[in-house]
Design an enzyme around this catalytic site. Sequence first.
Site, PDB file in Angstrom:
ATOM      1  N   ASP A 100       6.357   0.509   6.526  1.00 26.34           N
ATOM      2  CA  ASP A 100       4.413   0.601   6.431  1.00 26.34           C
ATOM      3  C   ASP A 100       4.733   1.242   5.501  1.00 26.34           C
ATOM      4  OD1 ASP A 100       2.359  -0.581   6.055  1.00 26.34           O
ATOM      5  OD2 ASP A 100       1.891   0.499   8.922  1.00 26.34           O
ATOM      6  N   HIS A 140       3.589   2.753  12.510  1.00 28.82           N
ATOM      7  CA  HIS A 140       2.879   3.738  12.508  1.00 28.82           C
ATOM      8  C   HIS A 140       3.542   5.001  13.449  1.00 28.82           C
ATOM      9  CE1 HIS A 140      -0.793   0.860  12.148  1.00 28.82           C
ATOM     10  NE2 HIS A 140       0.186   1.144  11.050  1.00 28.82           N
ATOM     11  N   GLU A 159      -4.869   1.539   2.626  1.00 28.58           N
ATOM     12  CA  GLU A 159      -5.030   1.475   3.586  1.00 28.58           C
ATOM     13  C   GLU A 159      -5.260   1.207   4.645  1.00 28.58           C
ATOM     14  OE1 GLU A 159      -3.259  -2.427   6.666  1.00 28.58           O
ATOM     15  OE2 GLU A 159      -2.808  -0.565   5.974  1.00 28.58           O
ATOM     16  N   HIS A 163       0.663  -1.190   0.107  1.00 32.05           N
ATOM     17  CA  HIS A 163       0.031  -0.275   0.071  1.00 32.05           C
ATOM     18  C   HIS A 163       1.109   1.340  -0.122  1.00 32.05           C
ATOM     19  CE1 HIS A 163       0.429   1.037   4.433  1.00 32.05           C
ATOM     20  NE2 HIS A 163      -0.062  -0.626   4.304  1.00 32.05           N
TER      21      HIS A 163
HETATM   22 ZN   LIG Z   1       0.576  -1.398   6.389  1.00 34.35          ZN
END
Ligand SMILES: [Zn+2]
Length: 460
Positions: A292, A424, A326, A280
């Site tokens: 991420d 995150h 996402e 993503h």
């Molecule tokens: Zn992710």
Amino acid sequence: MAIFRFKLLVAALIGGNALWGQNTDSLMLRKIHDEVLVNGMAHDNLRVLCKTVGARLSGSAAAQKAIVWGEKTLRAAGADSVWLEPILVPQWVRGQPEQCTWGLVGEKMGPAPVLALGGSEPTGGRIKAPVVWVKDLESLKSAAPQAFVGKIVFLAQAMDPRFIDTFNAYGTCATIRINGASIAAEKGAVALVIRSLTLAEDEHPHTGVVVYKEGAPRIPCAALATADAQALETKLQQGKNVLMTLEMTCKNLPDVPSFNVVGEIRGQQPSKGILLVGGHLDSWDVGEGAHDDGAGCVQSIEVLRTFKALGYKPQHSIRAVLFMNEENGNRGGLGYAEKARTTGLKHVAALESDRGGFAPRGFSLDASPAQRAHIQAWMPLLKPYLLHLSDPGYGGVDINPLRDGTVALMGLVPDSQRYFDFHHAATDVFEAVHPRELHLGAAAMASLIYLLDAHPFTLQ
Ligand SMILES: [Zn+2]
């Protein structure tokens, strides 16, 4: 000198003869790994994404810039065609940096590092309230109906370090972030603060999505860095009265247009269907979205680049899809699958990389027993690359909507021990991704896609 050369030639011919007898597949996997480890572009591409675009939450100007980057990078990788597929995405903005302080009643308040959860309501000025310690989600659920009136609930549940696969620790704890706010709100809380979802004890709060329950009051919610959460928990467990202030100016805005980015190598026999690799493109708005999921995007692009560089002409069409949204809606995954369904596009298998750019260990297989057996028969070929996992498991959020009972969904499984140090958080930056580990992941993905292309499923 001439004799020496002759000897070398003989040696090469003997060696060559030996190689001719070897399995074509193992030679191809070797070529794939050599190409990625020597000429791989994934790490350079990740640098450009992280350093020129950076954090790219859905609906932001940076997300739009990432779409342009994706298109350009897929073209440079040699995709036969590259296009954008329109979707609508939610838009949430963090606003001013969050302010949080806490301290014992009657004593000086000290600042604490927090991040609003994605999708959180603002505080509407500064909230000041007593803090109540709640051990875990079950205790929150079972508390009396009016238990938290006028209070800030501190949900202290930590990821369980006993899980070897840290995704299991995350999976069993993420509900505190996703559902905690509405449960606390129904019992009168004015705000929810959770302990950040990470196994590390540090000063970096980790954000992530909150989902408000239909009909429940929507209270502001934030994640506190684990070191501070630990300190707060100690005071509260000692029975001390703690006050907290919280100020957040985040807000939810109307949906805006955005895109998935798709690049494709056309198959020699396109009617055989599509083999998809993906990650993503959006990220949270802190850090640089490196693990991420910049990693998954550049690895997917690298799969196409590698096949082109090796002159491999696949039977199936091979698609790299950079999904948007996402993190806070999965509109990209849902939109892509919806389009595939309405246009009758056949996907044979989809492989997602969204577990960080760490050294690969294998794959998780969300597929029929026959498909799993088919893939698992190849594991001896993958063993020299230290790929040994082929257990049943989740494929990935973005590809999950493709599930139709026939398509095999698969996830790249890297070593998971450090992923949640970065997940995150502001720590998820380019420098946190090791080039060799990232490239090994890309080679693992290309290897599995090659095997699926060369030896299609016979049984569904
Ligand atoms: Zn992710």
